[in-house]
Design a protein around this motif. Structure first.
Motif: not given
Lengths: 248, 248
Positions: A167-186, B156-165
């Motif tokens: 039921e997510m809106s397209l904007e919420e889904a876009s936000k979700l993907l940004l979070v998923s990509f940010d976790s990967t890039i980190k 399980g890596r992103p949560i450790i990277v972001r929360t570890y202190d």
């Protein structure tokens, strides 16, 4: 590597891809891995690619029939009667390109392999989403399995698994993907900014909004910084661990 | 696969491992991948293992010198003068076992390979944490790199990277590892319950509390359920995405 996601929600489809391509860590470049085609009032298609860049670019070029004179181009993508037939065309083209490059025939672990996510809608049908393998075969997204990831998919998977809602809106889904990509890039050097976003609103039969996010994009920064804080707070709100000391 | 983490905080060391072992999806079993030794007031050691089970069990047995009569056993683990020498002993033993099994010598991608995380403290030294490779060499954790993961480490890596202190308590660090393991188990079949936890308090020179968590453990359930809710709330609190419509 690469990271691309196609996500199916009731409101439509959302696509995101990174733009890093590399041949070794000392030979990196930026290239878009997203291609979309729109024939307003008839169909919209979006293709995300991972794998050997020569393979996926050749497949896209063949699909667009770039070999013809511009006045004669009539992409066969625009003449398929259904999304299923479109996925089959993409799969066949991908398989042909890999077979041409690999002297001994192609296989899933060929270094010339590529994988596609194809999504879109054709008039008279529903929005549909496919994952297309190097062998040319493909699977379709469903309510049980509403998204596909290709490339470096593991880091960014838990947040989608836990937060996705049809039921997510397209904007919420876009936000979700940004979070998923940010976790990967980190966590992984082989996935890099900028990110490409393409949205498709169900039954619109034309491209929705598209956007490119680079490191300096203020909304991306607010997601990236905000998510670290939000995760920490969420973590703190979980009940504290009290060890069973007698087991120590 | 496997998932194991060793984490270094100022308060000490926290170790967690899953217990699934498999040879194909139709041949799974439960086995502990954690082994600890304590010589009170002198040293505490904990070893986590991933890779070929025959290899890692043989290495542990050799380290414990199980071939000797019980009255003659004096594990060489207990006679090393430093954690560095202990890591070297573990690495040498691992390398020997792999070389013995692999007819053509061992290599990192050998199917007889294994990897260890070793942590502990010896009187006169500090708590230290090492990752030991199949080649017998090893690296040490530091403030820049305060944890090691082996096995299925990406989910399980992103949560450790972001929360570890580094100032986290041992209980907070245990909670963090439970969240990281739960994220992994939700996404990957080859990592499975129950989970083993071992805590070591800095300068105590003896085993801290240990605990096994199975699916029915009420605290584990509260973390697993609570984390889904907490993530959703955290996600909702992030600023909403407003597309740049003019780019569409």
């Amino acid at each position: 590597m690469t990271y691309c996601v196609g996500l199916l929600v009731n409101a439509g489809l959302v696509f995101m891809s990174d733009t890093r391509t590399n041949a070794g860590v000392d030979n990196i470049s930026t290239v878009t891995k997203m291609k979309s085609w729109s024939l307003p009032d008839d169909r919209f298609l979006c293709l995300l690619s991972a794998g050997n860049l020569a393979t996926t670019q050749a497949a896209v070029s063949l699909l667009e029939e770039r070999g013809l004179h511009p006045s004669e181009r009539r992409p066969s993508l625009f003449t398929q009667p259904s999304m299923f037939q479109t996925a089959k065309l993409v799969g066949d083209t991908l398989k042909e390109v890999i077979a041409y490059t690999s002297p001994s025939g192609q296989s899933a672990d060929s270094r010339f392999a590529g994988t596609f996510i194809l999504g879109g809608q054709i008039r008279g049908g529903k929005p549909r989403l496919f994952m297309i393998y190097p062998e040319g075969n493909f699977i379709e997204a469903s309510a049980d399995n509403p998204f596909f990831q290709i490339g470096e998919h593991k880091y960014g998977r838990p947040i989608i698994v836990r937060t996705y809602d049809p039921e997510m809106s397209l904007e919420e889904a876009s936000k979700l993907l940004l979070v998923s990509f940010d976790s990967t890039i980190k966590s992984n050097l082989s996935v890099g900014m900028p990110l490409d976003l393409q949205v498709y609103e169900a039954d619109s039969l034309q491209a929705g909004y598209a956007q490119r996010f680079d490191e300096r994009d203020p909304y991306y920064q607010s997601i990236s910084d905000g998510w670290s804080d939000a995760l920490k707070q969420a973590f703190e709100r979980l009940p504290p661990f009290v060890p069973n000391r007698h087991q120590g």
